[in-house]
Every structure is written in structure tokens, then in C-alpha cells.
Design an enzyme around this catalytic site. Structure first.
Site: not given
Length: 510
Positions: A16-17, A146, A209
Site C-alpha cells: 500500500r504505502d 494523518e 517515513h
């Protein structure tokens, strides 16, 4: 009493990511293969495989994976990203056969105000409606905040207001993403620990990230701060600079966090890395930790010598843990120990004198920027030992070979025979044929015949690339007797010329 280790849940989001890496799009069959390997061989706890509503191809891929997962009792470990969109994502999930949704919601006041243009209470009500519907339809729900990292930096009151609401909802996990990869390790520890301490009964995942190349460091701090789960991707794939890489994170946790454990099988990390690299076309750097081609390769001869004497350059990061093998590079910095280690792996032994000559030849090749591999070694040894028996009375001093479209190949050569220099030019059917025709002119002037070439064979190491060393073996006949000479070079014609020079030094000169 031995201390009980805390288990960290690993969710892999490569499908997905990770698929949000620019230029990457997995087919349905590729997604299924990767999903199967991650759950059954690598043994991650969960996989996030898609975003709802994206495309028909995504829908087909999810159906394939959920069908396989259901048949194997793994459906509750397969997750899909969904959205606060009333019943749309929920319907999509049900039709695709998925049962675990990861609901994407706003974790910062900035996102909420400028993207959704809503007040916190409105967003909370929308989220509650989706969660209630998911529960009614038998779906399990996790929730993403998010831009949570910016939320903690700039609107912490909002984050805690939202969390106070979420802990009252039918949720299994709350997921804290550093969406833009902005956090420092110190911030990760502070932010995660403050949340875990405030809500001790809730499962929190941390999602890093890698924009500042701090992904793995932030993962370590997240776990130290009490995070219960981590989101990782194979090869660190993902948008921009990607996500925290699976292999690096697992190695770090296993080596530096003695009080935690995961279910991940280290030996499978390299194979899944190569599979994802192949399917994605996203080539990983050769120096990428754990999975890069060069990370278990010693280049300096002094390092190889130290490894041989007492494993002086070994660390806990041993290649065997990941199904790999330590290598010793061959090139201009190679020492005798490098060569010996490679020869031992091939089961070859040389005398000290021959080993010295082979080492010198490899250093010479390295100076020419030749790539020398372990597979080249037998050819180099053969060439060097063959050359040892020959005195260079004849030398091919210089040559110019030409090959042009619609013109015959030609060669101009300069040959030294026992101190006397000859120069000739000739054409032929190919460059080597032209070279031999020019050489015949030289020997005709000396009133001497050359042996007849009866066989010409070329060998390169298995799997050799375009820059691989090339061995040419030429069989000659002179006075009804046959003999062979060998030449070695990365250029096939040059290797044939070297074999020919050995022939010239083998035959008698009258």
C-alpha cells in the site's frame, strides 16, 4: 527469573504505502505473491495491501489476496486503507472480501482546518459514523491520525482531544504516522511516550517515513517509548524518500532492544527484498544496509587479513542471519588474504609464490577498473600459471584494429622478435583474422611458417556480464602435434591476441 520480552507487532505496508513509490505499480499476481511471502515466510504479523476505491486493478488484487488469506486462516492479518466517506469504503471492503480497515483521519488541526474545512467535533462525528457502520458489518477497524507528527508539534491540544474521543470508539489499534518524515528521534520518544502513558490500555502503532534518513532511528525510539507496533516496508519503499525499511528495523530491534522481540524471520528478509526489487523495478543501492549487494563484502586486504586471523572485522550483523554470505572483493585494494578467502570458498589451494602472482594480476586488473569476481578466479589462475612457463622472446608491442561498415576489417601490428621489430598491415574477414594475416606477413619475411589454428574456444564465467573477463583457448597444430594456449581479457579479440603471443613464445625460432 528471566525477563519476559515484549512482542512488537510488525505491519508491512509495502503493497500500500510502498506502492506509492514513484513509478511503481504491482500487478494483482505480484501483489498476491508478495503477500504470501510476507505472511508465510517472513512472518510479519499484518500486511496492508491496498487503498480502497483506487482502481479496478486494486480491487482485483485485494480479492485475490483475501481469497487466499481466508482459505489459509489469515484474513484478519490483511488490512486495507479506507476513508471517512460514509458507507463507500465499507461497501468496497465487503465486496473485496476484506475484514480489517485502516481508517485515514486527520491527526493535525492544520490538515483538518485547511483540507476538510471542518471543526474537530464535525470530524469526530463523521469518524464515529463510519466506525459504527464498520462494526455493524462485522469489520475490524484501526485508525490512522494523518500528519500526527505535525499535530504533536503545532496542535497538541487537538491531538489529545481527538485521542480522548477515539478511546471511546470500537477500535483495535490507533496508528501514529510521521507522515512527512519530519521528526527527530528525541521528538519521537517524547511524543510516543506521552501518549502511551496517558492511554495505557490502548494499542499504538508508530509509522515512520525516511525524509531525513531518520526512519530506522525513529523506529528504535518509538519502541523505546512504548509503541506496540511498527509499520515498515520492504527496501524502504514509499513516497518521496520512502518508509522505514523492514530489514534495517528488524536488525536494529534484535541487536539493540534486548527486552523486545518480533515474529519476523531474519533469514527471509533478503529473499523478499530481491523479489520486491524484481517486481517493482525499484533498484536498491548496493550499499543499502542488510539487503544491499555490497554490505557484507570486505574490499580492503587488511580487513580480510583481520577476519582470517581472529574475525577482527566481524560484528553482530552477520550475513548468515539473513541467508547471506560474507564476500571478499577482488580489485586493486585486494591483499593476499582477500584472494585466499575467495580461493578457500572455491576449494582451491595455491603455493605462496603462485598466490603472490595471482594477487598481483588481480591488482593490475583493478587498476584498469576491471570488475573482478570470484567466478573469474579460475580463469585468472589458469592464465597466470600458464604464463609462468613461457619466456617472452616475442612481444606484440602495438596493434590497431579497425572494423567499419561495408569495409573489410584491418589490422596494423608491431611485433618484437628477439629484439628485432617488425611492422605489417593486413585485412581479413574479422579483426582477429586481419591480425593473423598481418602476423603471417611478419613471419613470411623471416621465412618461418606459423602453426595452423585448429580450434578457437571462448569462455566467460557463469552469469558473466558484458564487462566479464573472457578466456580464449586456441588449439594449434605444428609438425603434426597439437598444443593449446590461453589468453585472458575483458575484450574477446584482445584475449585471443594474448593467447597468440603465448603461441609465438612456445614455437622454436630459427
Amino acid at each position: 527469573m528471566p525477563q519476559t520480552k515484549r512482542t512488537i507487532e510488525i505491519m508491512d505496508t509495502t503493497l500500500r504505502d510502498g506502492e506509492q513509490t514513484s513509478g511503481v505499480s504491482f500487478s494483482a499476481s505480484e501483489k498476491l505473491t508478495i503477500a504470501q511471502l510476507l505472511l508465510t515466510e517472513v512472518k510479519v504479523d499484518r500486511i496492508e495491501i491496498a487503498s480502497a476505491r483506487v482502481s479496478e486493478g486494486e480491487f482485483d488484487a485485494v480479492k485475490k489476496i483475501t481469497k487466499w488469506a481466508k482459505a489459509n486462516g489469515l484474513l484478519n492479518r490483511v488490512e486495507v486503507l479506507t476513508f471517512v466517506d460514509g458507507d463507500v469504503s465499507v461497501k468496497w471492503m465487503l465486496e473485496a472480501g476484506a475484514r480489517v480497515m485502516n481508517l485515514l483521519t486527520k491527526g493535525s488541526l492544520n490538515h483538518l482546518t485547511h483540507q476538510l474545512k471542518k471543526k474537530p467535533e464535525e470530524h469526530f462525528a463523521d469518524v464515529a459514523a463510519v466506525l459504527e457502520l464498520a462494526k455493524k458489518k462485522g469489520l475490524e477497524a484501526n485508525i490512522y491520525l494523518e500528519d500526527w507528527s505535525n499535530g504533536m508539534r503545532h496542535s497538541r491540544e487537538y491531538v489529545f482531544q481527538y485521542l480522548d474521543f477515539l478511546v471511546t470508539q470500537p477500535l483495535k489499534r490507533i496508528m501514529l504516522p510521521d507522515t512527512l518524515g519530519i521528526l527527530t528521534p528525541a521528538e519521537v520518544f517524547e511524543f510516543v511516550s506521552s501518549i502511551v502513558q496517558r492511554y495505557p490500555g490502548i494499542h499504538f502503532d508508530f509509522h515512520a517515513h525516511n525524509d531525513y534518513d531518520l526512519g530506522t532511528a525513529n523506529v528504535l525510539e518509538g519502541v523505546k517509548a512504548g509503541a506496540h507496533g511498527l509499520h515498515l516496508t520492504v527496501n524502504g519503499m514509499g513516497e518521496r524518500a520512502g518508509n522505514a525499511p523492514l530489514a534495517s528495523a528488524i536488525a536494529v530491534l534484535n541487536d539493540f532492544m534486548p527486552n523486545v522481540k518480533t515474529h519476523v524471520v531474519e533469514k527471509s528478509l533478503y529473499s523478499v527484498s530481491k523479489l520486491v526489487e524484481t517486481f517493482s523495478g525499484f533498484r536498491i543501492p548496493v550499499n543499502k544496509p542488510v539487503v544491499g549487494e555490497n554490505v557484507f563484502t570486505q574490499t580492503a586486504g587488511i580487513h580480510a587479513d583481520g577476519d582470517k586471523k581472529n574475525k577482527l572485522y566481524f560484528s553482530d550483523l552477520m550475513p548468515e542471519r539473513f541467508g547471506r554470505q560474507r564476500k571478499y572483493a577482488l580489485g586493486k585494494t585486494s591483499g593476499k588474504a582477500n584472494i585466499e578467502n575467495n580461493l578457500a570458498q572455491l576449494g582451491i589451494q595455491l603455493s605462496d609464490a603462485d598466490l603472490k602472482k595471482v594477487t598481483q594480476r588481480i591488482i593490475e586488473l583493478g587498476d584498469r577498473k576491471e570488475v573482478v569476481t570470484q567466478a573469474d578466479l579460475p580463469y585468472i589462475i589458469s592464465d597466470v600459471l600458464d604464463s609462468n612457463t613461457i619466456q617472452d622472446k616475442v612481444k606484440i608491442e602495438n596493434y590497431v584494429l579497425t572494423h567499419s561498415k561495408n569495409l573489410n576489417p584491418s589490422a596494423t601490428i608491431q611485433v618484437s622478435i628477439e629484439g628485432e621489430t617488425f611492422e605489417e598491415h593486413a585485412q581479413g574477414d574479422g579483426q582477429y583474422d586481419a591480425f593473423m594475416n598481418a602476423l603471417k606477413k611478419v613471419y613470411k619475411a623471416k621465412k618461418q611458417e606459423l602453426p595452423v589454428l585448429t580450434d578457437y574456444a571462448v569462455r566467460i564465467p557463469p552469469g558473466g556480464k558484458t564487462d566479464a573477463l573472457c578466456e580464449t583457448i586456441i588449439t594449434w597444430r605444428l609438425n603434426h602435434k597439437e598444443f593449446k594456449t590461453r589468453g585472458l581479457d575483458s575484450d574477446q579479440t584482445v584475449s585471443a591476441i594474448k593467447a597468440t603471443q603465448k603461441m609465438l613464445n612456445t614455437i622454436p625460432h630459427g
